[in-house]
Design a protein around this motif. Structure first.
Motif, PDB file in Angstrom:
ATOM      1  N   PRO A  56      22.866  -7.676  30.054  1.00 58.62           N
ATOM      2  CA  PRO A  56      23.620  -6.429  30.152  1.00 58.62           C
ATOM      3  C   PRO A  56      24.653  -6.440  31.269  1.00 58.62           C
ATOM      4  O   PRO A  56      25.364  -5.458  31.460  1.00 58.62           O
ATOM      5  CB  PRO A  56      22.518  -5.413  30.474  1.00 58.62           C
ATOM      6  CG  PRO A  56      21.548  -6.199  31.311  1.00 58.62           C
ATOM      7  CD  PRO A  56      21.549  -7.607  30.749  1.00 58.62           C
ATOM      8  N   LYS A  57      24.752  -7.539  32.001  1.00 60.22           N
ATOM      9  CA  LYS A  57      25.567  -7.573  33.206  1.00 60.22           C
ATOM     10  C   LYS A  57      26.814  -8.409  32.981  1.00 60.22           C
ATOM     11  O   LYS A  57      26.745  -9.531  32.473  1.00 60.22           O
ATOM     12  CB  LYS A  57      24.723  -8.157  34.354  1.00 60.22           C
ATOM     13  CG  LYS A  57      25.344  -8.091  35.715  1.00 60.22           C
ATOM     14  CD  LYS A  57      24.371  -8.696  36.734  1.00 60.22           C
ATOM     15  CE  LYS A  57      24.968  -8.778  38.122  1.00 60.22           C
ATOM     16  NZ  LYS A  57      24.075  -9.488  39.062  1.00 60.22           N
ATOM     17  N   HIS A  58      27.992  -7.857  33.379  1.00 59.26           N
ATOM     18  CA  HIS A  58      29.246  -8.599  33.272  1.00 59.26           C
ATOM     19  C   HIS A  58      30.229  -8.003  34.276  1.00 59.26           C
ATOM     20  O   HIS A  58      30.701  -6.887  34.094  1.00 59.26           O
ATOM     21  CB  HIS A  58      29.806  -8.551  31.852  1.00 59.26           C
ATOM     22  CG  HIS A  58      29.540  -7.270  31.121  1.00 59.26           C
ATOM     23  ND1 HIS A  58      28.465  -7.099  30.282  1.00 59.26           N
ATOM     24  CD2 HIS A  58      30.205  -6.094  31.116  1.00 59.26           C
ATOM     25  CE1 HIS A  58      28.481  -5.871  29.788  1.00 59.26           C
ATOM     26  NE2 HIS A  58      29.522  -5.240  30.282  1.00 59.26           N
ATOM     27  N   ASN A  59      30.518  -8.744  35.318  1.00 58.21           N
ATOM     28  CA  ASN A  59      31.293  -8.217  36.436  1.00 58.21           C
ATOM     29  C   ASN A  59      32.629  -8.894  36.664  1.00 58.21           C
ATOM     30  O   ASN A  59      33.399  -8.450  37.523  1.00 58.21           O
ATOM     31  CB  ASN A  59      30.475  -8.309  37.738  1.00 58.21           C
ATOM     32  CG  ASN A  59      29.419  -7.226  37.817  1.00 58.21           C
ATOM     33  OD1 ASN A  59      29.660  -6.105  37.381  1.00 58.21           O
ATOM     34  ND2 ASN A  59      28.264  -7.548  38.356  1.00 58.21           N
ATOM     35  N   THR A  60      32.942  -9.969  35.949  1.00 55.20           N
ATOM     36  CA  THR A  60      34.219 -10.660  36.166  1.00 55.20           C
ATOM     37  C   THR A  60      34.823 -11.087  34.834  1.00 55.20           C
ATOM     38  O   THR A  60      34.144 -11.663  33.988  1.00 55.20           O
ATOM     39  CB  THR A  60      34.038 -11.897  37.058  1.00 55.20           C
ATOM     40  OG1 THR A  60      33.451 -11.501  38.301  1.00 55.20           O
ATOM     41  CG2 THR A  60      35.378 -12.561  37.342  1.00 55.20           C
ATOM     42  N   LEU A  61      36.123 -10.814  34.703  1.00 56.96           N
ATOM     43  CA  LEU A  61      36.926 -11.225  33.548  1.00 56.96           C
ATOM     44  C   LEU A  61      38.007 -12.188  34.017  1.00 56.96           C
ATOM     45  O   LEU A  61      38.585 -12.015  35.100  1.00 56.96           O
ATOM     46  CB  LEU A  61      37.630 -10.014  32.947  1.00 56.96           C
ATOM     47  CG  LEU A  61      37.028  -9.242  31.785  1.00 56.96           C
ATOM     48  CD1 LEU A  61      37.941  -8.064  31.461  1.00 56.96           C
ATOM     49  CD2 LEU A  61      36.851 -10.129  30.566  1.00 56.96           C
ATOM     50  N   TYR A  62      38.319 -13.194  33.183  1.00 62.62           N
ATOM     51  CA  TYR A  62      39.444 -14.082  33.489  1.00 62.62           C
ATOM     52  C   TYR A  62      40.001 -14.630  32.184  1.00 62.62           C
ATOM     53  O   TYR A  62      39.248 -15.163  31.357  1.00 62.62           O
ATOM     54  CB  TYR A  62      39.007 -15.243  34.397  1.00 62.62           C
ATOM     55  CG  TYR A  62      40.141 -16.189  34.732  1.00 62.62           C
ATOM     56  CD1 TYR A  62      41.064 -15.865  35.720  1.00 62.62           C
ATOM     57  CD2 TYR A  62      40.290 -17.394  34.047  1.00 62.62           C
ATOM     58  CE1 TYR A  62      42.108 -16.730  36.015  1.00 62.62           C
ATOM     59  CE2 TYR A  62      41.334 -18.262  34.348  1.00 62.62           C
ATOM     60  CZ  TYR A  62      42.240 -17.921  35.330  1.00 62.62           C
ATOM     61  OH  TYR A  62      43.272 -18.768  35.628  1.00 62.62           O
ATOM     62  N   LEU A  63      41.310 -14.495  31.994  1.00 65.35           N
ATOM     63  CA  LEU A  63      41.959 -15.014  30.798  1.00 65.35           C
ATOM     64  C   LEU A  63      42.379 -16.451  31.048  1.00 65.35           C
ATOM     65  O   LEU A  63      43.331 -16.714  31.786  1.00 65.35           O
ATOM     66  CB  LEU A  63      43.170 -14.152  30.434  1.00 65.35           C
ATOM     67  CG  LEU A  63      43.920 -14.543  29.164  1.00 65.35           C
ATOM     68  CD1 LEU A  63      43.005 -14.505  27.948  1.00 65.35           C
ATOM     69  CD2 LEU A  63      45.133 -13.631  28.955  1.00 65.35           C
ATOM     70  N   TYR A  64      41.652 -17.382  30.424  1.00 66.50           N
ATOM     71  CA  TYR A  64      41.912 -18.810  30.626  1.00 66.50           C
ATOM     72  C   TYR A  64      43.133 -19.276  29.831  1.00 66.50           C
ATOM     73  O   TYR A  64      44.006 -19.974  30.347  1.00 66.50           O
ATOM     74  CB  TYR A  64      40.685 -19.617  30.230  1.00 66.50           C
ATOM     75  CG  TYR A  64      40.871 -21.117  30.323  1.00 66.50           C
ATOM     76  CD1 TYR A  64      41.101 -21.729  31.552  1.00 66.50           C
ATOM     77  CD2 TYR A  64      40.818 -21.910  29.185  1.00 66.50           C
ATOM     78  CE1 TYR A  64      41.272 -23.108  31.640  1.00 66.50           C
ATOM     79  CE2 TYR A  64      40.980 -23.281  29.259  1.00 66.50           C
ATOM     80  CZ  TYR A  64      41.221 -23.875  30.488  1.00 66.50           C
ATOM     81  OH  TYR A  64      41.393 -25.230  30.573  1.00 66.50           O
ATOM     82  N   SER A  65      43.188 -18.901  28.586  1.00 70.02           N
ATOM     83  CA  SER A  65      44.308 -19.224  27.703  1.00 70.02           C
ATOM     84  C   SER A  65      44.328 -18.165  26.619  1.00 70.02           C
ATOM     85  O   SER A  65      43.367 -17.383  26.499  1.00 70.02           O
ATOM     86  CB  SER A  65      44.148 -20.630  27.106  1.00 70.02           C
ATOM     87  OG  SER A  65      42.973 -20.722  26.319  1.00 70.02           O
TER      88      SER A  65
END
Length: 541
Positions: A56-65
Motif C-alpha cells: 500500500p506504500k508508494h512515496n517516490t515517482l520518477y519518469l525514466y523514459s
C-alpha cells in the motif's frame, strides 16, 4: 457606498479577517488565481497507461523514459547520468537500501520498475594478486645495476567501463634478467553486485610502493591466471583509480551538481563524486557540517544543504574545489521532502514556517502567512512539496485536527506570499521538465495534475467594515454565470444565498437589512472576474 472586489488573492491566515487587503481571502480552496481572476483548479486526470505501483506504500515517482515510470515505496532520490546522451541510460538513486545504479538493460521489464539495479560503485579486490617469479634463460650479469623491483595490483571493471580502486599490493618481486616472467593469480569477487566483467592488471616500474602503476593486461573475469612477459616499454596506460571508492552504504539525498558531479550525505558529512564518474567517491572530497544533514537540493553553482540546525551553501565547480558555507540562520529543516529547488533558490519547511535560501541568505518567508499554531496544524514534518508553474505545491498530514487543516495540500505563491488549499492528497509527485507537466499518485493511480474536469472552487472574502448599510444589489462579473453560488454574511450571520442561472445577467437584488460587517463567499466551477455589493444599481459602476 459599495464593496468592490475586482481581483482575487489567496489566504494570509496570520492576519485577522477584518485587516486583510480587499483582494485577500479568509478561505481559498481549489482556486487558481492567475491574472487575479478566480478560476477553479482543474482536477487531476487519471492516465490511460498505468505503471505497476507497489501497495500500500508508494512515496517516490520518477519518469525514466516515455511510459516507463519508476515507483518506490520509500523516499528515494533519483538522478540521471551526468553524461549527456549516455548510451547505457544510467540512472542513480539512494534511499532504497544501499546506493544503486540501473540502466536501459536492467531497468525495464514487467512488474514494479526499476526491475533490477546494481549497487553503486565498484568494490576493490580484497585479495592481493598471487605472484610466482619464473626465471628466464641466460645468466644474470653481475656488477650491472639492472635488477628491477616490481609490485602488482589489479582492479575490477564493469560492463560499462567503470573501474575500481586497486587490490592490495602483491609480494615484492626482484627481476634479475630481462627474460624473467611472473605468473599471476587473480581473485574474482565473491558476490558480483556491480556488473563486473573483467580484470585490469597493473605493475609498478619502480621500487617505491607509491610509484605509478601501468596497465599490463585486460582479462575476462573467468580468466584468473595470467603470465606477464611484457617489457616496460610496452606499457603505457597509468592506473588512475587509486581512491575510487564506492559511496558510503548509507549515502542518502542524492543530487546532481554542475560539472558532472553527484553529491549525497551521511550523518553530518557531505560526500561528492568524481566529475562524470558517479561510481567513484573519494574520501578526500568529503565535507562536514555542524549539524546532522536532513537533505540537499541543487542550484546553479552548488546546492543548499539543510540540517537539523541551519542551512548551508555547497559551492564550487570541481570536486576538489567544493566548500561549505553556513548561512548563519538557525532554521532547522523538519522534512527532507519539503525541500524544493525553485527559480534560483530553495524553499523548505522549518518549525516556524517556510524558509527561502537565496544568495547565501536564509529568510522565513511565511512569517506574515502563518502564526505558529496555524503552521504546526499543517504537520510540517509531513510535508512533501514540488515546484510547478512558479509555485510551491505541498501535500501534508496523515491526521486531522481541530483547526481545519487536515490531510490535504496547499499552494504557496512566493511572489504574492499568499496560500490557497486544495482538498485532496497524494503521497508522491513528479515534475517532468521536458513536457512541463506535473504528475501525482492518488488512490493507487498515476494522474496528471491538471486535467480537463474542474473542481468546485470556494473563495471567501475578508470581513469588510462599513457604516450601518443596506446593500440592495450584488453583481458578479463572469462570462458564464450559470451555477455560480454567492453567499453573503452580515454581522457574522448568513444573510443571503443565491445560485445564478442564465436568467440572471450577473446582477441580483438582495433582501433588506442594515448591517456593518460584510463577507462574500463564492462557490464556482466557472471563472469569475469581480464581484460588487452596492446600495443601488447606479452605485455598481
Amino acid at each position: 457606498m459599495r464593496i468592490h472586489i475586482p481581483g482575487f488573492g489567496g489566504e494570509v491566515p496570520a492576519i485577522p479577517p477584518e485587516r486583510l487587503s480587499d483582494h485577500q481571502a479568509t478561505l481559498a480552496t481549489n482556486c487558481l488565481l492567475d491574472d487575479a481572476d478566480l478560476t477553479p483548479l482543474h482536477a487531476p486526470q487519471t492516465l490511460t497507461d498505468q505503471p505497476q505501483i507497489p501497495q500500500p506504500k508508494h512515496n517516490t515517482l520518477y519518469l525514466y523514459s516515455p511510459g516507463k515510470w519508476f515507483v518506490f515505496e520509500d523516499d528515494v532520490d533519483v538522478v540521471p547520468s551526468p553524461i549527456l546522451q549516455d548510451a547505457f541510460g544510467r540512472v542513480y538513486f539512494t534511499g532504497a537500501g544501499k546506493p544503486k545504479v540501473t540502466n536501459n538493460t536492467l531497468a525495464t521489464g514487467s512488474g514494479v520498475l526499476p526491475a533490477s539495479a546494481y549497487e553503486l560503485g565498484v568494490p576493490a579486490p580484497s585479495k592481493k594478486p598471487g605472484t610466482t617469479l619464473q626465471p628466464g634463460s641466460g645468466e644474470d650479469e653481475e656488477g650491472l645495476d639492472d635488477d628491477e623491483t616490481r609490485y602488482y595490483v589489479y582492479t575490477y571493471v564493469t560492463d560499462t567501463g567503470e573501474e575500481s580502486a586497486p587490490s592490495p599490493l602483491s609480494n615484492r618481486l626482484v627481476m634479475t634478467k630481462p627474460s624473467d616472467r611472473v605468473a599471476l593469480t587473480l581473485s574474482a569477487p565473491d558476490n558480483n553486485i556491480s556488473g563486473i566483467t573483467h580484470f585490469n592488471v597493473y605493475r609498478s616500474a619502480e621500487s617505491a610502493e607509491d610509484a605509478l602503476f601501468q596497465l599490463v593486461a585486460k582479462l575476462p573475469l573467468h580468466t584468473t591466471s595470467y603470465t606477464d612477459t611484457k617489457r616496460q616499454d610496452q606499457l603505457t596506460h597509468v592506473l588512475s583509480t587509486i581512491d575510487y571508492l564506492p559511496p558510503p552504504e548509507d549515502l542518502n539525498g542524492l543530487i546532481g551538481l554542475d560539472g558532472g558531479m553527484l553529491a549525497g550525505f551521511t550523518g553530518s558529512t557531505v560526500c561528492i563524486s568524481e566529475a562524470y564518474l558517479p561510481y567513484a567517491w573519494p574520501d578526500k572530497y568529503q565535507l562536514k557540517t555542524k549539524w546532522p544533514i536532513v537533505g540537499m537540493k541543487a542550484l546553479p553553482g552548488g546546492a543548499v544543504v539543510c540540517t537539523e540546525g541551519e542551512p548551508y551553501l555547497l559551492m564550487g565547480t570541481a570536486p576538489d574545489a567544493m566548500m561549505l558555507e553556513t548561512t548563519g540562520t538557525q532554521q532547522a529543516c523538519v522534512s527532507k521532502r519539503s525541500m524544493v529547488a525553485m527559480d534560483g533558490y530553495v524553499l523548505y519547511a522549518s518549525p516556524d514556517g517556510i524558509v527561502r535560501v537565496a544568495g547565501g541568505v536564509a529568510e522565513l518567508i511565511s512569517e506574515p502567512l502563518f502564526k505558529p499554531r496555524q503552521w504546526q496544524a499543517l504537520k510540517p514534518e509531513t510535508i512533501h512539496a514540488y515546484y510547478h508553474e512558479g509555485e510551491y505545491i505541498a501535500f501534508y498530514g496523515d491526521t486531522t485536527n481541530g483547526l481545519g487543516y487536515g490531510t490535504g495540500g496547499f499552494i504557496l505563491n512566493p511572489g504574492r506570499r499568499d496560500v490557497r488549499y486544495f482538498d485532496f492528497y497524494s503521497p508522491a509527485g513528479y515534475r517532468d521538465l521536458k513536457s512541463d507537466s506535473f504528475y501525482i499518485l492518488m488512490t493507487g493511480k498515476l494522474k496528471k495534475w491538471s486535467g480537463d474536469a474542474v473542481l468546485p472552487a470556494t473563495w471567501r472574502s475578508k470581513k469588510f467594515k462599513t457604516t450601518v448599510t443596506n446593500f440592495a444589489v450584488c453583481q458578479v462579473q463572469a462570462d458564464d454565470i450559470s451555477g455560480i453560488e454567492i453567499t453573503l454574511y452580515a454581522d457574522g450571520n448568513l444573510f443571503h444565498r443565491q445560485t445564478l442561472t442564465t436568467e440572471f445577467d450577473g446582477t441580483f437584488w438582495l433582501p433588506p437589512g442594515l448591517h456593518s460587517t460584510w463577507q462574500v463567499e463564492i462557490k464556482t466551477t466557472k471563472p469569475v472576474r469581480a464581484i460588487t455589493l452596492a446600495e443601488s444599481p447606479e452605485d455598481l459602476d
